[in-house]
Write an enzyme that holds these catalytic residues in place. Structure first.
Site, PDB file in Angstrom:
ATOM      1  N   SER A 303       0.849  -1.258   0.026  1.00  0.00           N
ATOM      2  CA  SER A 303       0.362  -0.277  -0.170  1.00  0.00           C
ATOM      3  C   SER A 303       1.184   1.435   0.102  1.00  0.00           C
ATOM      4  O   SER A 303       2.180   1.252  -1.159  1.00  0.00           O
ATOM      5  CB  SER A 303      -0.992   0.064   1.287  1.00  0.00           C
ATOM      6  OG  SER A 303      -1.974   0.621   1.071  1.00  0.00           O
ATOM      7  N   LYS A 328      -0.502  -4.239  -3.443  1.00  0.00           N
ATOM      8  CA  LYS A 328      -2.000  -3.509  -3.385  1.00  0.00           C
ATOM      9  C   LYS A 328      -2.129  -1.908  -4.118  1.00  0.00           C
ATOM     10  O   LYS A 328      -1.503  -1.216  -3.553  1.00  0.00           O
ATOM     11  CB  LYS A 328      -2.843  -3.200  -1.856  1.00  0.00           C
ATOM     12  CG  LYS A 328      -3.857  -2.297  -1.525  1.00  0.00           C
ATOM     13  CD  LYS A 328      -4.620  -2.170  -0.117  1.00  0.00           C
ATOM     14  CE  LYS A 328      -5.137  -1.793   0.555  1.00  0.00           C
ATOM     15  NZ  LYS A 328      -5.251  -0.887   0.100  1.00  0.00           N
ATOM     16  N   GLN A 332      -9.275   3.264  -0.139  1.00  0.00           N
ATOM     17  CA  GLN A 332     -10.658   2.489   1.077  1.00  0.00           C
ATOM     18  C   GLN A 332     -10.710   4.173   1.751  1.00  0.00           C
ATOM     19  O   GLN A 332     -10.081   4.962   1.916  1.00  0.00           O
ATOM     20  CB  GLN A 332     -10.622   1.895   2.228  1.00  0.00           C
ATOM     21  CG  GLN A 332     -10.449   0.433   1.300  1.00  0.00           C
ATOM     22  CD  GLN A 332      -9.696  -0.189   0.868  1.00  0.00           C
ATOM     23  OE1 GLN A 332      -8.251  -0.062   0.842  1.00  0.00           O
ATOM     24  NE2 GLN A 332      -9.361  -0.781  -0.465  1.00  0.00           N
TER      25      GLN A 332
END
Length: 476
Positions: A303, A328, A332
């Site tokens: 991430s 990733k 979100q």
């Protein structure tokens, strides 16, 4: 931290021992579409949902809690997305979520996510009970205290693993291609969130600064600025940024960190909405550092950590040393649903400076380097004394440990040979134990200490040594 709408850029899910996510001040909201058509669809859907709820409430063979029905309905909607990073948190889970934003928590210290029906260890925290016990990135969690995890949610699994400091939990994992469950006992402890570690490494030609970032939290960027200023004041000829095992964190945090190292010549990332519109994020820095920089990464880098390494490489061309990252590439947003519950929903993709989407692909190192085999070995836990003549999987682990530490054994198939006995005797002599040739509790504890000491020796860290070599060459 109580903002009703929060953008999250962390590997989804839960820190085993406590859920850990970080909010971002920047908020992107989807553009409204055809409101009339959407309202019509919503009204029809609500009628259907209300009819189903009334039918169950009035006619099911037993009384049903309406709140339980609503929670189940929302969980079902989120689950139908097939996205491991979109999660519904009921009131209790949401409360745990908020509590986990403290500076420390009690648990085992590992990031957990769910992919399909599998629960995956993303990365254990550096120095955590999980790391010391031998959990590795991409371990597949199969059981907790002997109980299957089938049909459980991510947060139900997290709750099983959580517990008070000093208590023990047994986790069963599968690793690599092996289908055999490896049971690891971990003692829970307090896990402080210290996100930046710095060191000044002496080399033959000078000194190289080393900054390890364990996660991108609220104060990470400021801590890094202070550590970097201290290193530069002391004098460094190059810098290594280490995000191995870093599971992600705040987008605003990794932005601020990148502002220290990448220039404004091109965006360091792009945020892409579902309609394809993109927002480019650019650093205000006009001139890069005067010294060479390299980054360390591995399969536990995820991430926000991937945003960092991709930005360093694709904007400035800095070398990436180690292994391929986790992969990733989604963002979100957490929304308060009004009753104390929350939904964390994937709303955006992030792209690298060259507009690549690395989701499930990861960022590849420019210089791949494997660590010594010892780094992948799990400390041996056995209630049974291992001795000559036995044939057991634990013996195979013991043999690999001995070989990795330099005590040569003629085989690693699990048969306790004379060579294995001799290697143990040599090890026992080296640590002051009775030279029985048997792997008893005292011997296994000393082996575990020896493994930890081995890993803490910078000379054994092949990836770090390669980064030092690269920087040293660029200095000359």
């Amino acid at each position: 931290m109580k903002n009703a709408k929060r953008l999250l850029l962390m590997l989804s899910c839960a820190l085993v021992g406590a859920a850990l996510f970080f909010a971002v001040e920047r908020i992107w909201l989807p553009a409204p579409e055809d409101k009339g058509a959407i309202q019509s669809e919503v009204t029809e859907t609500m009628r259907k949902l209300q009819k189903a709820q009334d039918l169950i409430t009035n006619s099911y063979v037993e009384n049903v809690d309406p709140n339980q029905l609503m929670d189940g309905a929302i969980q079902g909607m989120v689950a139908s997305l097939g996205d491991p990073y979109s999660v519904y948190m009921d009131q209790e889970t949401s409360k745990q979520f908020e509590q986990s934003l403290d500076s420390s928590f009690s648990g085992i210290g590992a990031e957990l996510t769910k992919e399909g029906e599998d629960f995956i260890i993303v990365a254990p925290f550096k120095g955590s009970p999980a790391e010391k016990a031998g959990l590795k990135p991409n371990d597949r969690l199969r059981s907790v205290d002997g109980q299957s995890l089938q049909s459980l949610t991510l947060y139900e699994v997290t709750a099983k693993i959580r517990g008070p400091k000093g208590s023990k939990v047994q986790v069963g994992v599968e690793r690599g291609d092996s289908k055999k469950e490896l049971v690891i006992t971990i003692t829970r402890d307090d896990i402080p969130i210290e996100t930046v570690h710095s060191e000044r490494i002496k080399t033959d030609d000078g000194h190289i600064g080393y900054l390890e970032i364990t996660t991108f939290a609220e104060g990470t960027a400021n801590d890094l600025k202070e550590a970097l200023a201290s290193l530069e004041k002391a004098g460094i000829d190059g810098l290594i940024l280490d995000v191995r095992g870093n599971p992600g964190g705040l987008l605003s945090s990794v932005e601020e960190v990148l502002h220290q190292f990448v220039t404004d010549k091109k965006p360091f990332m792009h945020i892409e909405k579902r309609d394809g519109d993109r927002e480019a994020l650019t650093s205000p820095l006009e001139e890069r550092k005067s010294y060479p920089i390299a980054a360390l990464m591995n399969e536990g880098s995820a991430s926000a950590a991937e945003i960092l390494v991709a930005g360093l490489q694709e904007v400035e061309g800095y070398p990436l040393v180690g292994g391929k990252s986790f992969g990733k590439g989604t963002v979100q947003q957490s929304v308060d649903l009004g009753d104390g519950s929350q939904m964390k929903l994937t709303m955006f993709k992030w792209l690298t400076p060259n507009k690549r989407w690395i989701h499930r692909e990861g960022v590849k190192p420019t210089i791949p380097v494997d660590q010594p085999p010892v780094y992948d070995l799990v400390p041996l836990q056995s209630a049974v004394v291992l001795k000559k003549g036995m044939n057991d999987e634990k013996v195979a682990i013991l043999q690999s440990l001995l070989n990795g530490l330099g005590y040569k054994v003629d085989r690693t198939d699990g048969y306790f040979s004379a060579s294995t006995e001799k290697a143990i005797q040599i090890f026992q002599k080296s640590v002051g134990l009775k030279e029985s040739g048997e792997a008893n509790t005292a011997t296994l504890l000393e082996l575990e200490k020896a493994i930890q000491t081995y890993k803490e020796n910078l000379a054994h860290d092949h990836q770090l040594q390669k980064a030092i070599e690269i920087i040293s060459k660029k200095e000359s």
